[in-house]
Design an enzyme around this catalytic site. Structure first.
Site, PDB file in Angstrom:
ATOM      1  N   THR A   1       0.819  -1.215   0.000  1.00 57.74           N
ATOM      2  CA  THR A   1       0.000   0.000   0.000  1.00 57.74           C
ATOM      3  C   THR A   1       0.848   1.258   0.000  1.00 57.74           C
ATOM      4  O   THR A   1       0.357   2.325  -0.381  1.00 57.74           O
ATOM      5  CB  THR A   1      -0.926   0.035   1.233  1.00 57.74           C
ATOM      6  OG1 THR A   1      -0.140  -0.145   2.407  1.00 57.74           O
ATOM      7  CG2 THR A   1      -1.979  -1.060   1.164  1.00 57.74           C
TER       8      THR A   1
ATOM      9  N   GLY B   1      16.960 -11.222   3.390  1.00 58.74           N
ATOM     10  CA  GLY B   1      16.046 -11.994   2.565  1.00 58.74           C
ATOM     11  C   GLY B   1      14.839 -12.529   3.288  1.00 58.74           C
ATOM     12  O   GLY B   1      14.110 -13.362   2.741  1.00 58.74           O
TER      13      GLY B   1
ATOM     14  N   ASP C   1       9.511   0.858   4.720  1.00 58.36           N
ATOM     15  CA  ASP C   1      10.647   0.201   5.365  1.00 58.36           C
ATOM     16  C   ASP C   1      11.607   1.209   5.970  1.00 58.36           C
ATOM     17  O   ASP C   1      11.989   1.106   7.142  1.00 58.36           O
ATOM     18  CB  ASP C   1      11.388  -0.685   4.360  1.00 58.36           C
ATOM     19  CG  ASP C   1      10.548  -1.839   3.862  1.00 58.36           C
ATOM     20  OD1 ASP C   1       9.442  -2.053   4.410  1.00 58.36           O
ATOM     21  OD2 ASP C   1      10.976  -2.525   2.924  1.00 58.36           O
TER      22      ASP C   1
END
Length: 377
Positions: free
Chosen positions: A34, A118, A168
């Protein structure tokens, strides 16, 4: 690696006294795919850190040692270009700051991190935020957390080549101790939301290493942008949940699915904030389960093995809800669990999923911490 040990290694390698900067990884409770549609997210910074020991070198260049990777790099500040490897996450912030007209000095950097790579907990954002903080401080410059996050995102977008949103880097730069942040990714207004009492968030790694610089993530963003153009809105954030049926009549194929995910996920973020504020773990867990189904069916970023891990977690006693976390195509599942049962829940999920994949998955509970800062030993 302790902070003192990192500083000692830096002195041996570079012969100068370092300052230490750290930035955390993050979880995202809800609000996936989003942020690049200028929507809403609910992340929290977590107690896994990227630490950068740093000192100016007066050489007009970056000299970098990654203890985590066991590798080194050196580059002139006037000639920074992407190399397509880990060094881009160090050179990128320096180049973005220089493009902003800031007088960034040459620096020696030594990096150590326990943020899993990862796994979908933003190891790359933590590194870029920590490097940004270090380079600013060494150059005698200051910036608030929102600006640091914006520069770190620009590094990821324009230097690394990953078309991610702001979540992030914003969570890493601005996290709050003991709480999550409800972030409006258009205005960058952030509201702290206390984590529910008696509950913990457990991460279980699918052991599928997600790679987001490739084309699938980019295509999801392009689908969202195509849907917004068809609907005549700046971004899918501008489609209200009540207007979704009408919007879907104007769309078809992948753009329709992506629109449905973004609009319903933005609504779920608001409901999740209400559930957390009320301490309603059942409601919050149900929203997380709904989010996973939407990521699987409408955003199409899950994998069969990740769906199996989410199903295992959702069926485990003591779990209120679980979903794929991060950009998708692997990474972690996040589960909302009763704190008193967290160890038993973790053991149960690890055993069941481990039997499925014939390996022992990484798993850990996490706590919410403050965002990036200089640290003192």
């Amino acid at each position: 690696m302790t902070l003192a040990a990192l500083a000692a290694d830096f002195r041996v390698r570079f012969g100068s006294e370092p300052r230490l900067f750290r930035a955390p990884g993050r979880i995202n409770i809800i609000g996936e795919h989003t942020d690049y549609s200028e929507g809403f997210v609910l992340p929290a910074a977590i107690d896994r850190w990227c630490v950068v020991a740093a000192a100016p070198n007066d050489l007009g260049r970056l000299r970098v040692v990654s203890q985590t990777l066991g590798r080194e790099m050196e580059a002139v500040l006037d000639g920074l270009t992407p190399a397509g490897d880990w060094t881009d996450y160090v050179a990128g912030p320096a180049q973005i700051l220089r493009e902003a007209g800031l007088p960034i000095v040459g620096a020696d950097l030594m990096i150590a991190s326990d943020v899993p790579v990862g796994a979908g907990v933003s190891s790359s954002a933590a590194l870029q935020v920590a490097v940004t903080r270090a380079l600013l401080a060494l150059s005698g410059l200051q910036a608030d957390g929102a600006q640091v996050a914006t520069w770190a995102r620009a590094s990821e977008n324009r230097f690394v080549g990953m078309p991610c949103g702001i979540m992030d880097s914003f969570a890493s730069a601005n996290g709050v101790e003991g709480g999550a942040l409800m972030v409006d990714c258009r205005s960058l207004q952030a509201t702290p939301v206390p984590l529910p009492h008696g509950a913990s968030f457990l991460l279980v790694n699918s052991m599928v290493d997600h790679q987001l610089v490739g084309g699938e993530y980019r295509r999801r963003r392009e689908d969202c942008e195509a849907a917004a153009r068809t609907l005549g809105v700046p971004a899918l954030r501008d489609v209200a949940e009540a207007d979704l049926p009408a919007a879907l009549r104007r769309l078809s194929g992948a753009p329709a699915k992506r629109c449905r995910h973004v609009v319903t996920e933005n609504a779920r973020v608001g409901r999740a904030v209400s559930a957390m504020t009320a301490g309603d773990l059942a409601a919050l867990g149900a929203l997380m389960n709904q989010s996973h189904a939407s990521l699987r069916d409408d955003m199409e970023v899950s994998l069969p093995v990740v769906d199996q891990l989410a199903a295992i977690a959702q069926a485990t006693p003591g779990v209120h809800g679980a979903r794929l976390m991060g950009g998708g195509f692997g990474g972690c599942v996040i589960a909302l669990v009763d704190s008193a049962a967290a160890e038993a829940v973790q053991a149960g999920i690890v055993a069941a999923y481990g039997a499925l994949i014939s390996a022992i998955p990484d798993a850990f509970a996490c706590r919410a911490v403050a965002g990036a800062s200089e640290v003192f030993t």
